[in-house]
Design a protein around this motif. Structure first.
Motif, short mmCIF file in Angstrom:
data_model
loop_
_atom_site.label_atom_id
_atom_site.label_comp_id
_atom_site.label_asym_id
_atom_site.label_seq_id
_atom_site.Cartn_x
_atom_site.Cartn_y
_atom_site.Cartn_z
N TYR A 54 0.91 -1.17 -0.19
CA TYR A 54 -0.16 -0.12 0.10
C TYR A 54 0.85 1.33 -0.03
N GLU A 93 2.63 7.17 0.49
CA GLU A 93 2.22 8.46 0.31
C GLU A 93 1.01 8.74 0.74
N ILE A 94 -0.19 7.93 0.31
CA ILE A 94 -1.39 8.08 0.73
C ILE A 94 -1.71 8.04 2.32
N ALA A 142 -3.22 10.93 4.77
CA ALA A 142 -4.11 10.73 5.66
C ALA A 142 -3.87 11.30 7.00
N LEU A 157 -8.36 2.81 5.15
CA LEU A 157 -7.84 2.71 4.00
C LEU A 157 -7.14 1.49 3.54
#
Length: 282
Positions: free
Chosen positions: A170, A173-174, A178, A192
């Motif tokens: 995963y 960066e996400i 978040a 997520l």
């Protein structure tokens, strides 16, 4: 000339041979299930007939399935299996997902050591833990209960390993974005990361449900009450009732308890294959 003729044949052989080998392997693997269903359709006089012809001479399917459903509480066995497998799966996911997220995405002292212990625990068989678990449950007066059937499997190191391998892919960066938006680690984990790893969740669900639906070893140790028996132990009680005489009814009962697992796999097969391939678990 010979090379020109042999080249198409070689290409055809390369295409057909792997398919033929896989088909043969599939036929060998499916033969016991085919024989189980075929036996459940036969009358007692045809049980030991070695013929694989699918249509019995004396069709006894209705009688065998009615006997399997009436001479043993098959519905109760199936309900017990649903309760036990569902309870185990829910707690396994609740425990394994945060642990896997921590091992995959958080930085803390001893992270590699913890992951090493998880991998090492994969090699510990259930039989090695059976005696201390049984003694502990007996001391707590928890034998002959749903909790006794489920408790040893609440922590699944395989689930931690599987989810950890999936969560590693995963994008960081996400997760960082978040966190900047004010998401807590639990919200990131469940909302997520796990949402992006649903194929892994489906794959583990199939693994877990099939394993515990078919488990006979542990239920046979901690349960002696027929009302609490899961499907495999229920079939063992049923065979005692039948005294091993009516194999048609026994195979009808086995077909009944096997059908939900086949249906479960067929419904989840795409997610199962995707989950196994994306985590690299073979």
């Amino acid at each position: 000339m010979g090379t020109a003729l042999s080249s198409p044949l070689a290409r055809l052989a390369r295409k057909v041979l792997p398919v033929a080998i896989l088909a043969l392997g599939a036929a060998i693997m499916l033969l016991p299930f085919y024989w189980m269903v075929l036996t459940s359709l036969r009358s007692p006089s045809e049980i030991f007939d070695v013929s694989l012809w699918p249509i019995p001479k004396n069709f006894s399917a209705v009688e065998n399935y009615v006997r399997a459903a009436t001479q043993a509480p098959m519905g109760r066995f199936m309900l017990n299996g649903v309760i036990v497998c569902g309870g185990i799966l829910i707690v396994q996911v609740l425990v394994a997902v945060p642990a896997a997220y921590a091992l995959a995405k958080l930085r803390f002292p001893g992270r590699r050591l913890f992951f090493t212990l998880v991998v090492a625990a994969l090699s510990v068989p259930m039989q090695a833990l059976a005696l201390p678990l049984f003694v502990g449950l007996a001391w707590a007066n928890l034998l002959n209960s749903y909790f006794a059937l489920m408790a040893p499997f609440f922590l699944s190191v395989f689930a931690i390993f599987l989810f950890r391998q999936s969560f590693r892919s995963y994008p960081d960066e996400i997760i960082d974005a978040a966190r900047m938006d004010g998401f807590s680690e639990l919200e990131i984990c469940w909302g997520l990361v796990l949402r992006g790893s649903l194929p892994s969740l489906a794959a583990f669900s199939v693994f877990s449900v099939v394993a515990h639906w078919n488990d006979l070893y542990w239920p046979m140790i901690v349960v002696s009450d027929t009302a609490l028996a899961p499907p495999p132990l229920g079939m063992l009680f049923f065979s005692d009732v039948e005294s091993g005489a009516n194999y048609g009814a026994l195979m009808a009962g086995a077909t009944i308890i096997t059908a939900p697992m086949v249906l479960c796999f067929l419904l989840a097969r795409r997610h199962f294959i995707a989950g196994v391939t994306m985590t690299g678990v073979k």
